[in-house]
Design an enzyme around this catalytic site. Structure first.
Site, PDB file in Angstrom:
ATOM      1  N   CYS A  63       0.853  -1.181   0.000  1.00 28.17           N
ATOM      2  CA  CYS A  63       0.000   0.000   0.000  1.00 28.17           C
ATOM      3  C   CYS A  63       0.897   1.241   0.000  1.00 28.17           C
ATOM      4  O   CYS A  63       2.072   1.157   0.368  1.00 28.17           O
ATOM      5  CB  CYS A  63      -0.900   0.014   1.237  1.00 28.17           C
ATOM      6  SG  CYS A  63      -2.360  -1.045   1.118  1.00 28.17           S
ATOM      7  N   ASN A  66      -0.624 -14.898  -8.934  1.00 27.87           N
ATOM      8  CA  ASN A  66      -1.318 -15.871  -8.100  1.00 27.87           C
ATOM      9  C   ASN A  66      -2.450 -15.122  -7.413  1.00 27.87           C
ATOM     10  O   ASN A  66      -2.201 -14.171  -6.682  1.00 27.87           O
ATOM     11  CB  ASN A  66      -0.393 -16.463  -7.037  1.00 27.87           C
ATOM     12  CG  ASN A  66       0.783 -17.199  -7.646  1.00 27.87           C
ATOM     13  OD1 ASN A  66       0.659 -17.838  -8.679  1.00 27.87           O
ATOM     14  ND2 ASN A  66       1.938 -17.103  -7.005  1.00 27.87           N
ATOM     15  N   HIS A 121      -1.780  -7.812  -6.835  1.00 24.08           N
ATOM     16  CA  HIS A 121      -0.416  -7.715  -7.352  1.00 24.08           C
ATOM     17  C   HIS A 121      -0.047  -8.973  -8.116  1.00 24.08           C
ATOM     18  O   HIS A 121      -0.720  -9.995  -8.031  1.00 24.08           O
ATOM     19  CB  HIS A 121       0.579  -7.519  -6.196  1.00 24.08           C
ATOM     20  CG  HIS A 121       0.809  -8.766  -5.377  1.00 24.08           C
ATOM     21  ND1 HIS A 121      -0.150  -9.274  -4.516  1.00 24.08           N
ATOM     22  CD2 HIS A 121       1.863  -9.618  -5.318  1.00 24.08           C
ATOM     23  CE1 HIS A 121       0.327 -10.380  -3.946  1.00 24.08           C
ATOM     24  NE2 HIS A 121       1.533 -10.613  -4.420  1.00 24.08           N
ATOM     25  N   GLN A 159       3.763 -10.885 -10.086  1.00 21.60           N
ATOM     26  CA  GLN A 159       5.210 -10.984  -9.968  1.00 21.60           C
ATOM     27  C   GLN A 159       5.832 -11.206 -11.345  1.00 21.60           C
ATOM     28  O   GLN A 159       5.143 -11.580 -12.294  1.00 21.60           O
ATOM     29  CB  GLN A 159       5.599 -12.135  -9.034  1.00 21.60           C
ATOM     30  CG  GLN A 159       5.068 -11.997  -7.618  1.00 21.60           C
ATOM     31  CD  GLN A 159       5.445 -13.173  -6.738  1.00 21.60           C
ATOM     32  OE1 GLN A 159       6.614 -13.379  -6.420  1.00 21.60           O
ATOM     33  NE2 GLN A 159       4.455 -13.959  -6.351  1.00 21.60           N
TER      34      GLN A 159
END
Length: 382
Positions: free
Chosen positions: A77, A176, A189, A191
């Site tokens: 955040c 994921n 999010h 990766q």
């Protein structure tokens, strides 16, 4: 155009702001990281599995990584006085930064040559986190089309940048989503992993693609021919656009599996045109919303961007495509990889690809609320 601003965190890790068109980049860049983090440690190690001819990363330092913190302690955040996070700015659009607890890196280099039993070396490479939004709740499917386009631009830019690093053989953007998949942060999010070797799955796909490419004297690709066959058959198609089409593959392994493929043969996201990226921002959101509309609660999934490996023998035949999979086989059931799948790699699907495609076509994707996205998945063991 997307504005890109690179900076450094207090331990030397790179952090990059990707701003929606029209955003004030100077605002997004924000203040410097004031946390005074200790210097980064050395990489873990990779060990060669002589039984399978594969590399295995050993990353014991990741045991200390953040695991499902409360919202007011979320590390991705925006920074507040009470939560000095990984992102120093008070606000942002999309951010990419080097993972504080990487499986690979931060050092770069090749894996050892002539590997055999007992061969090991540093876990070279790079692992990055991609935060899709400053909002703690929601998911990719709740992003605006403009924000989706910014994320795609970030994937493309990082693919190009990471592909140029020393020793990198494969760049893999992925997401994921959901506790049932094993996420350690609820904040939306993804990766990006940059590997110093071609991963086992990419090696299998790449070898099959190369054999097909050579058999057809470089005039046809395997992924392109499969897309053509699926479009001609039609029974497993989910959607068709000007530049991308999506289908449930003929031999789908997972209860929910969708492949999203560009009509043009390109090796990776960096090779897409602006027009193709624009359409991708729309169709990708559509697919995710359809997936979430199948059941009363959000669907856990793995979104895996398969890009051509960075080795000459697999590069020319490689073909960018997305494999979007979920273990959810019913509203209250998950498929777990047990004996046949986990031990033998022999998948047994509990659904038929044709019926899944029909359901996805019939689904009307409605915008999900942040509250609905924050609700836990109801999946339970089969």
């Amino acid at each position: 155009m997307t504005a890109i601003t690179s900076t450094r965190l207090s331990d030397g890790r790179e952090l990059i702001y990707f701003d929606d068109p029209g955003t004030n980049a100077a605002r997004a860049a924000g203040p410097a990281d004031q946390r005074g983090l200790p210097p980064r440690g050395e990489p873990g190690e990779v060990r060669f599995d002589a039984l399978t001819d594969e590399w295995v990363a050993v990353a014991a330092h990741r045991q200390a990584r953040t695991h499902l913190p409360p919202a007011d302690q979320c590390p991705i955040c925006p920074t507040t006085p009470s939560n000095p996070s990984e992102i120093p700015a008070a606000d942002y659009d999309v951010v990419v930064f080097e993972n504080r607890f990487p499986s690979l890196g931060p050092a770069l280099g090749p894996v050892p040559e002539n590997a055999a039993w007992g061969t090991k070396g540093p876990a070279y490479g790079r692992c990055e986190v991609v935060s899709f939004t400053p909002e703690h709740t929601g998911s990719f499917s709740t992003l605006s089309e403009t924000r989706s386009r910014t994320v795609i631009e970030a994937w493309a830019q990082r693919t190009e940048a990471l592909s140029s690093l020393a020793g990198i053989k494969q760049v893999f953007p992925f997401e994921n989503r959901g506790a049932d998949i094993g996420v350690t942060l609820h904040h939306p999010h993804g990766q990006i992993y940059a590997y110093p070797y071609v991963t086992p799955r990419a090696g299998v796909l790449g070898s099959a693609a190369q054999r097909y490419y050579e058999k057809h004297d470089g005039r046809e690709t395997l992924t392109g021919s499969l897309l053509k066959a699926e479009r001609q058959d039609g029974s497993r198609m989910v959607m068709e656009g000007e530049n991308f089409s999506a289908y449930v593959p003929f031999a789908a392994r997972w209860p929910l599996e969708i492949h999203l493929v560009p009509h043009r043969h390109v090796p990776d996201l960096a090779a897409l045109s602006g027009e193709e990226k624009d359409e991708l921002a729309h169709v990708y959101l559509d697919l995710l919303k359809r997936l979430d509309a199948l059941y009363p609660t959000p669907t856990p999934y793995i979104s895996a961007w398969h890009q051509a490996p960075l080795v000459p023998e697999l590069r020319a035949s490689g073909y960018l495509h997305l494999q979007l999979t979920s273990p959810r086989r019913a509203a209250d059931k998950l498929k777990y990889l047990a004996g046949s799948e986990a031990a033998m790699g022999a998948f047994i699907n509990d659904t038929t690809p044709e019926s899944v495609a029909e359901r996805l076509r019939a689904t009307v994707p409605a915008p999900a609320t942040a509250a609905a996205e924050a609700a836990p998945s109801q999946g339970v063991p089969a």
